[in-house]
Scaffold this motif. Sequence first.
Motif, PDB file in Angstrom:
ATOM      1  N   ALA A 243     -21.587  23.645  34.917  1.00  8.07           N
ATOM      2  CA  ALA A 243     -20.577  22.672  35.355  1.00  8.07           C
ATOM      3  C   ALA A 243     -19.413  23.361  36.050  1.00  8.07           C
ATOM      4  N   LEU A 244     -19.006  24.528  35.531  1.00  9.68           N
ATOM      5  CA  LEU A 244     -17.904  25.258  36.146  1.00  9.68           C
ATOM      6  C   LEU A 244     -18.293  25.784  37.524  1.00  9.68           C
ATOM      7  N   ARG A 245     -19.522  26.306  37.660  1.00  7.76           N
ATOM      8  CA  ARG A 245     -19.978  26.796  38.962  1.00  7.76           C
ATOM      9  C   ARG A 245     -20.090  25.659  39.972  1.00  7.76           C
ATOM     10  N   SER A 246     -20.561  24.507  39.543  1.00  8.10           N
ATOM     11  CA  SER A 246     -20.675  23.361  40.436  1.00  8.10           C
ATOM     12  C   SER A 246     -19.310  22.922  40.946  1.00  8.10           C
ATOM     13  N   ARG A 247     -18.341  22.888  40.076  1.00  4.03           N
ATOM     14  CA  ARG A 247     -16.997  22.500  40.486  1.00  4.03           C
ATOM     15  C   ARG A 247     -16.396  23.502  41.454  1.00  4.03           C
ATOM     16  N   GLU A 248     -16.626  24.796  41.187  1.00  5.82           N
ATOM     17  CA  GLU A 248     -16.105  25.829  42.075  1.00  5.82           C
ATOM     18  C   GLU A 248     -16.777  25.775  43.448  1.00  5.82           C
TER      19      GLU A 248
ATOM     20  N   HIS B 259     -14.969  25.236  47.036  1.00  9.01           N
ATOM     21  CA  HIS B 259     -15.151  26.260  48.056  1.00  9.01           C
ATOM     22  C   HIS B 259     -15.687  25.645  49.347  1.00  9.01           C
ATOM     23  N   ALA B 260     -16.603  24.695  49.242  1.00  6.28           N
ATOM     24  CA  ALA B 260     -17.162  24.051  50.425  1.00  6.28           C
ATOM     25  C   ALA B 260     -16.098  23.274  51.184  1.00  6.28           C
ATOM     26  N   VAL B 261     -15.212  22.634  50.492  1.00  7.54           N
ATOM     27  CA  VAL B 261     -14.140  21.893  51.149  1.00  7.54           C
ATOM     28  C   VAL B 261     -13.187  22.830  51.867  1.00  7.54           C
ATOM     29  N   LEU B 262     -12.900  23.983  51.242  1.00  6.20           N
ATOM     30  CA  LEU B 262     -11.937  24.915  51.824  1.00  6.20           C
ATOM     31  C   LEU B 262     -12.476  25.612  53.063  1.00  6.20           C
TER      32      LEU B 262
END
Length: 262
Positions: free
Chosen positions: A201-206, A210-213
Amino acid sequence: MHESQESPFSNHLDEIVAAVSLTAPEKTASTLMQMAVFQPPREKLQLCEEKAKSYSSRHEYKKAIQELVRCVALTRICYGDAHWKRAEAHINLARGYLQLKGLSLQAKQHAEKAKEILTNAVVPPYDDHAEVFKCSIELFHTLGRASLALQKFKEAAENLTKAETLSKELLQCGRISQEEWMEIQARTKLSFAHSLLLAAALRSRESICHAVLIQPPINGHSACAQLTAPTTTTQPECSSAHWQRRTFSEALAKRSARPHLL
């Protein structure tokens, strides 16, 4: 004469009964207080352990934690600083903080203290070392769960692996039963699964952040600028003076296009 001799005796007996009946509650409270004061530390420790279990089963978690804190102090009095029983008391308190109150940091601190005590513990030669090993299993499992709650996944995996490995060794040596090993394995596997879910879950959120940035710019502007830039539309010039000039020109053109009357 006979009646005069019986009367003082009966009166005295009535006074004794009355005195006993009046002071019985006071004597009982005083006796209980004396028993609590002069109770041996090991009996107090056993009583506190039973109270902690009772409060926990009744969901009175604050009182349960208070009894576990008393157990830590009484264990030090009973066994000294360098005994593995003191480490066990700290582990029980760490589990209480983690399970009953959700205080992961306090749980990890007490588990680390238990680890320090076990590292320097002096185990008498006549003691069964199996109890010390079981205490170590609980230590690693509690450390793993506390680290997991603090999102320290690598540290959590290391401690849970140690608990699993040590339980297998104890099973092979015959120090624990098959039922005990299965119960330890079930708790360890459950904690491992929880760790994997939280890490995923933490990797998915990161990855989403990251994709948005790093989204490529559109028309020379970044995605954030595109989202935040105000939208403006250009309006054609339509002032009153311009409209009057345009109307006058159109009128002249129409007049010149008419045929002349003879």
